[in-house]
Design a protein around this motif. Structure first.
Motif, PDB file in Angstrom:
ATOM      1  N   VAL A  21       4.101  -5.609 -13.736  1.00  0.00           N
ATOM      2  CA  VAL A  21       3.245  -4.895 -12.778  1.00  0.00           C
ATOM      3  C   VAL A  21       4.060  -3.862 -12.010  1.00  0.00           C
ATOM      4  O   VAL A  21       5.128  -4.165 -11.476  1.00  0.00           O
ATOM      5  CB  VAL A  21       2.586  -5.879 -11.791  1.00  0.00           C
ATOM      6  N   VAL A  22       3.532  -2.638 -11.955  1.00  0.00           N
ATOM      7  CA  VAL A  22       4.104  -1.569 -11.141  1.00  0.00           C
ATOM      8  C   VAL A  22       3.338  -1.585  -9.816  1.00  0.00           C
ATOM      9  O   VAL A  22       2.199  -1.124  -9.734  1.00  0.00           O
ATOM     10  CB  VAL A  22       3.976  -0.201 -11.828  1.00  0.00           C
ATOM     11  N   HIS A  23       3.943  -2.145  -8.789  1.00  0.00           N
ATOM     12  CA  HIS A  23       3.256  -2.339  -7.516  1.00  0.00           C
ATOM     13  C   HIS A  23       3.070  -1.014  -6.784  1.00  0.00           C
ATOM     14  O   HIS A  23       3.956  -0.156  -6.795  1.00  0.00           O
ATOM     15  CB  HIS A  23       4.023  -3.323  -6.648  1.00  0.00           C
ATOM     16  N   ALA A  24       1.929  -0.882  -6.116  1.00  0.00           N
ATOM     17  CA  ALA A  24       1.597   0.366  -5.425  1.00  0.00           C
ATOM     18  C   ALA A  24       2.079   0.398  -3.986  1.00  0.00           C
ATOM     19  O   ALA A  24       2.129   1.468  -3.378  1.00  0.00           O
ATOM     20  CB  ALA A  24       0.083   0.596  -5.472  1.00  0.00           C
ATOM     21  N   GLY A  25       2.420  -0.768  -3.406  1.00  0.00           N
ATOM     22  CA  GLY A  25       2.880  -0.801  -2.021  1.00  0.00           C
ATOM     23  C   GLY A  25       1.889  -1.388  -1.052  1.00  0.00           C
ATOM     24  O   GLY A  25       1.942  -1.114   0.146  1.00  0.00           O
ATOM     25  N   ILE A  26       0.981  -2.229  -1.537  1.00  0.00           N
ATOM     26  CA  ILE A  26      -0.073  -2.798  -0.702  1.00  0.00           C
ATOM     27  C   ILE A  26       0.468  -3.781   0.325  1.00  0.00           C
ATOM     28  O   ILE A  26       0.039  -3.802   1.471  1.00  0.00           O
ATOM     29  CB  ILE A  26      -1.124  -3.515  -1.593  1.00  0.00           C
ATOM     30  N   LYS A  37      11.258  -2.053   1.725  1.00  0.00           N
ATOM     31  CA  LYS A  37      10.390  -2.322   0.578  1.00  0.00           C
ATOM     32  C   LYS A  37       9.246  -1.315   0.505  1.00  0.00           C
ATOM     33  O   LYS A  37       8.948  -0.766  -0.559  1.00  0.00           O
ATOM     34  CB  LYS A  37       9.798  -3.728   0.685  1.00  0.00           C
ATOM     35  N   ALA A  38       8.572  -1.099   1.634  1.00  0.00           N
ATOM     36  CA  ALA A  38       7.414  -0.197   1.643  1.00  0.00           C
ATOM     37  C   ALA A  38       7.833   1.217   1.253  1.00  0.00           C
ATOM     38  O   ALA A  38       7.194   1.866   0.403  1.00  0.00           O
ATOM     39  CB  ALA A  38       6.760  -0.211   3.018  1.00  0.00           C
ATOM     40  N   ARG A  39       8.899   1.692   1.866  1.00  0.00           N
ATOM     41  CA  ARG A  39       9.322   3.075   1.617  1.00  0.00           C
ATOM     42  C   ARG A  39       9.803   3.266   0.186  1.00  0.00           C
ATOM     43  O   ARG A  39       9.403   4.227  -0.497  1.00  0.00           O
ATOM     44  CB  ARG A  39      10.423   3.446   2.611  1.00  0.00           C
ATOM     45  N   LEU A  40      10.658   2.362  -0.292  1.00  0.00           N
ATOM     46  CA  LEU A  40      11.224   2.539  -1.624  1.00  0.00           C
ATOM     47  C   LEU A  40      10.226   2.216  -2.729  1.00  0.00           C
ATOM     48  O   LEU A  40      10.316   2.765  -3.828  1.00  0.00           O
ATOM     49  CB  LEU A  40      12.487   1.695  -1.768  1.00  0.00           C
ATOM     50  N   CYS A  41       9.251   1.346  -2.440  1.00  0.00           N
ATOM     51  CA  CYS A  41       8.200   1.087  -3.422  1.00  0.00           C
ATOM     52  C   CYS A  41       7.354   2.330  -3.642  1.00  0.00           C
ATOM     53  O   CYS A  41       7.107   2.726  -4.777  1.00  0.00           O
ATOM     54  CB  CYS A  41       7.327  -0.086  -2.977  1.00  0.00           C
ATOM     55  N   ARG A  42       6.928   2.949  -2.549  1.00  0.00           N
ATOM     56  CA  ARG A  42       6.088   4.139  -2.690  1.00  0.00           C
ATOM     57  C   ARG A  42       6.851   5.269  -3.382  1.00  0.00           C
ATOM     58  O   ARG A  42       6.308   5.958  -4.250  1.00  0.00           O
ATOM     59  CB  ARG A  42       5.592   4.605  -1.308  1.00  0.00           C
ATOM     60  N   GLU A  43       8.102   5.458  -3.008  1.00  0.00           N
ATOM     61  CA  GLU A  43       8.917   6.478  -3.661  1.00  0.00           C
ATOM     62  C   GLU A  43       9.171   6.115  -5.113  1.00  0.00           C
ATOM     63  O   GLU A  43       9.098   6.970  -6.016  1.00  0.00           O
ATOM     64  CB  GLU A  43      10.244   6.640  -2.914  1.00  0.00           C
ATOM     65  N   GLY A  44       9.431   4.836  -5.354  1.00  0.00           N
ATOM     66  CA  GLY A  44       9.774   4.380  -6.693  1.00  0.00           C
ATOM     67  C   GLY A  44       8.636   4.490  -7.683  1.00  0.00           C
ATOM     68  O   GLY A  44       8.856   4.774  -8.866  1.00  0.00           O
ATOM     69  N   GLY A  54      -6.752  -6.671   6.931  1.00  0.00           N
ATOM     70  CA  GLY A  54      -5.386  -6.348   7.328  1.00  0.00           C
ATOM     71  C   GLY A  54      -4.573  -5.792   6.181  1.00  0.00           C
ATOM     72  O   GLY A  54      -3.758  -4.870   6.364  1.00  0.00           O
ATOM     73  N   LEU A  55      -4.810  -6.304   4.979  1.00  0.00           N
ATOM     74  CA  LEU A  55      -4.109  -5.825   3.794  1.00  0.00           C
ATOM     75  C   LEU A  55      -4.496  -4.379   3.488  1.00  0.00           C
ATOM     76  O   LEU A  55      -3.637  -3.552   3.154  1.00  0.00           O
ATOM     77  CB  LEU A  55      -4.449  -6.733   2.608  1.00  0.00           C
ATOM     78  N   ALA A  56      -5.774  -4.071   3.625  1.00  0.00           N
ATOM     79  CA  ALA A  56      -6.237  -2.692   3.392  1.00  0.00           C
ATOM     80  C   ALA A  56      -5.611  -1.735   4.399  1.00  0.00           C
ATOM     81  O   ALA A  56      -5.194  -0.622   4.040  1.00  0.00           O
ATOM     82  CB  ALA A  56      -7.756  -2.639   3.477  1.00  0.00           C
ATOM     83  N   GLU A  57      -5.529  -2.162   5.654  1.00  0.00           N
ATOM     84  CA  GLU A  57      -4.918  -1.318   6.683  1.00  0.00           C
ATOM     85  C   GLU A  57      -3.438  -1.096   6.393  1.00  0.00           C
ATOM     86  O   GLU A  57      -2.914   0.009   6.555  1.00  0.00           O
ATOM     87  CB  GLU A  57      -5.101  -1.965   8.058  1.00  0.00           C
ATOM     88  N   ARG A  58      -2.761  -2.142   5.957  1.00  0.00           N
ATOM     89  CA  ARG A  58      -1.344  -2.021   5.624  1.00  0.00           C
ATOM     90  C   ARG A  58      -1.143  -1.078   4.445  1.00  0.00           C
ATOM     91  O   ARG A  58      -0.224  -0.242   4.450  1.00  0.00           O
ATOM     92  CB  ARG A  58      -0.775  -3.406   5.302  1.00  0.00           C
TER      93      ARG A  58
END
Length: 394
Positions: free
Chosen positions: A49-54, A62-69, A104-108
């Motif tokens: 799975v290629v995670h989108a950053g949810i 994690k959030a920053r490098l996931c979105r960039e990655g 909360g997950l959608a907002e994140r």
């Protein structure tokens, strides 16, 4: 003379780091790995799975490098004709009690810049996954699947094309930082590097000990076991179906995952392995187990979460536990639809106080950089992590 940099570990992260150091710094890079091939452990044993950053706290590494990655990985796969398919993900609330967490997950996800995230109701989720049920869901249409082992093989080819080398069957058995040089013994050969980066995954603690930096964060291996859907049952899942995660744990719970090869996985659970590479209950290494159990964080983790541990062990031993978890979201499944398949082991960092380390952790000490914690979404984020490390290593 080119900068000489050694990289320990020929998984996707180590190879991405080696490629980036060769590409952006012009370094002469040598990758060292004990296995006969690349991507043998976590890279080659995950669901793809290629995670989108949810999931990740906004502002975290994690959030920053996931979105960039994600963007870098998508471009890399396109450039090299590697499989990449945006099948989409539904995170489903099974009951009304999970709706608040779902919101909360959608907002994140939106705070992290995940594109086109939508909240859907019970009817809306069935338009996306006709055989799934729930009271609502968060839909991430651009969450994708890929072949991370194939990506790793391509990265290894890049390293050699950039003048580096990937030395397999070269376990690191000793290292010493001496002045402006890091001396390494691996596979019976001696190496002298200007810098060393450890991306050793399940072997992280061993490399850290050799470097004289055991630290207060250690790896506790958690085995993730899977079943696969058999025959016509594969058609019951179009993309990715996930539960609302428990915020107390970095594990995402049993989910249904369509793979790039067309198979559909059900799992994983999360049970403590009895060896760092303990891919089954029969795989026990007393030396590994002694190190795991004598670390104070392990006992504190077990004392805090023993009920969850008992449930996970039961799930490991009882197929019906996996079936019940899957039927919560796809009720048409039957016991005959699930066949056991291979799983993996996650290198989870744990602090001395027993708390689980959630974010990526990168320690730089002198001429040695240690990747202490790089769990999911490390494969997704690998090219972005590599850029981050190339800047962090002096």
């Amino acid at each position: 003379m080119s900068e000489r940099i050694g990289v320990v570990g020929a998984g996707i992260l180590g190879l991405a780091v080696a490629r980036e150091l060769a590409r952006s710094r012009g370094a002469e890079v040598t990758v060292l790995d004990k296995e006969p091939g690349v991507a043998v452990h976590q890279t080659g044993r995950n669901s793809g799975v290629v995670h989108a950053g949810i999931y990740y706290p906004p502002g975290s590494l994690k959030a920053r490098l996931c979105r960039e990655g994600v963007g870098l990985l998508r471009e890399y796969c396109a450039e090299h004709a590697l499989p990449y398919d945006e099948v989409g993900k539904l995170v489903i609330a099974a009951n009304r009690g999970e709706r608040a967490a779902l919101r909360g997950l959608a907002e994140r996800a939106r705070a992290n810049g995940v594109p086109d995230v939508a909240e859907v109701d019970a009817l809306g989720l069935r338009e996306i996954e006709p055989h799934a049920v729930g009271v609502g869901a968060v839909h991430s249409p651009h969450t994708a699947i890929a072949d991370f082992a194939a990506v790793a093989r391509r990265l290894a080819a890049d390293v050699t094309e950039l003048g580096g080398s990937v030395k397999l069957r070269h376990p690191v058995t000793a290292l010493r930082e001496s002045g402006d040089t890091v001396r390494v013994l691996a596979g019976g050969e001696r190496f002298a590097f200007d810098r060393l980066v450890s991306c050793a995954g399940l072997g992280t603690d061993a490399v850290a000990r050799m470097a004289g930096r055991a630290g207060d964060v250690r790896i506790v291996p958690f085995r993730g076991e899977y079943f696969a859907l058999a025959g016509a049952a594969k058609s019951l899942v179009r993309g990715l179906i996930y539960p609302v995660p428990d915020p107390r744990y970095p594990f995402l719970g049993v989910h249904l995952t369509r793979r790039i090869d067309g198979e559909v996985l059900v799992g994983p659970n999360a049970v403590m392995a009895l060896a760092y590479e303990g891919y089954s209950w029969r795989r026990i290494r007393p030396a590994d187990l002694r190190r795991i159990l004598t670390f104070p964080g392990t006992a504190r983790l077990a004392a805090e979460h023993w009920r969850t541990g008992v449930r996970e062990v039961y799930g490991s031993l009882a197929k019906r536990a996996f079936l019940a978890a899957a039927r919560r979201y796809v009720p048409e499944l039957t016991g005959g639809d699930l066949v056991r398949t291979s799983g993996g082991v996650r290198a989870q960092a744990v602090r001395r106080d027993g708390s689980l380390v959630d974010d990526f952790v990168i320690d730089v000490h002198g001429r040695v950089a240690l990747i202490r914690n790089a769990p999911s979404p490390a494969a997704t984020s690998s090219l972005a992590i590599a850029r981050h490390i190339a800047k962090a290593v002096p």
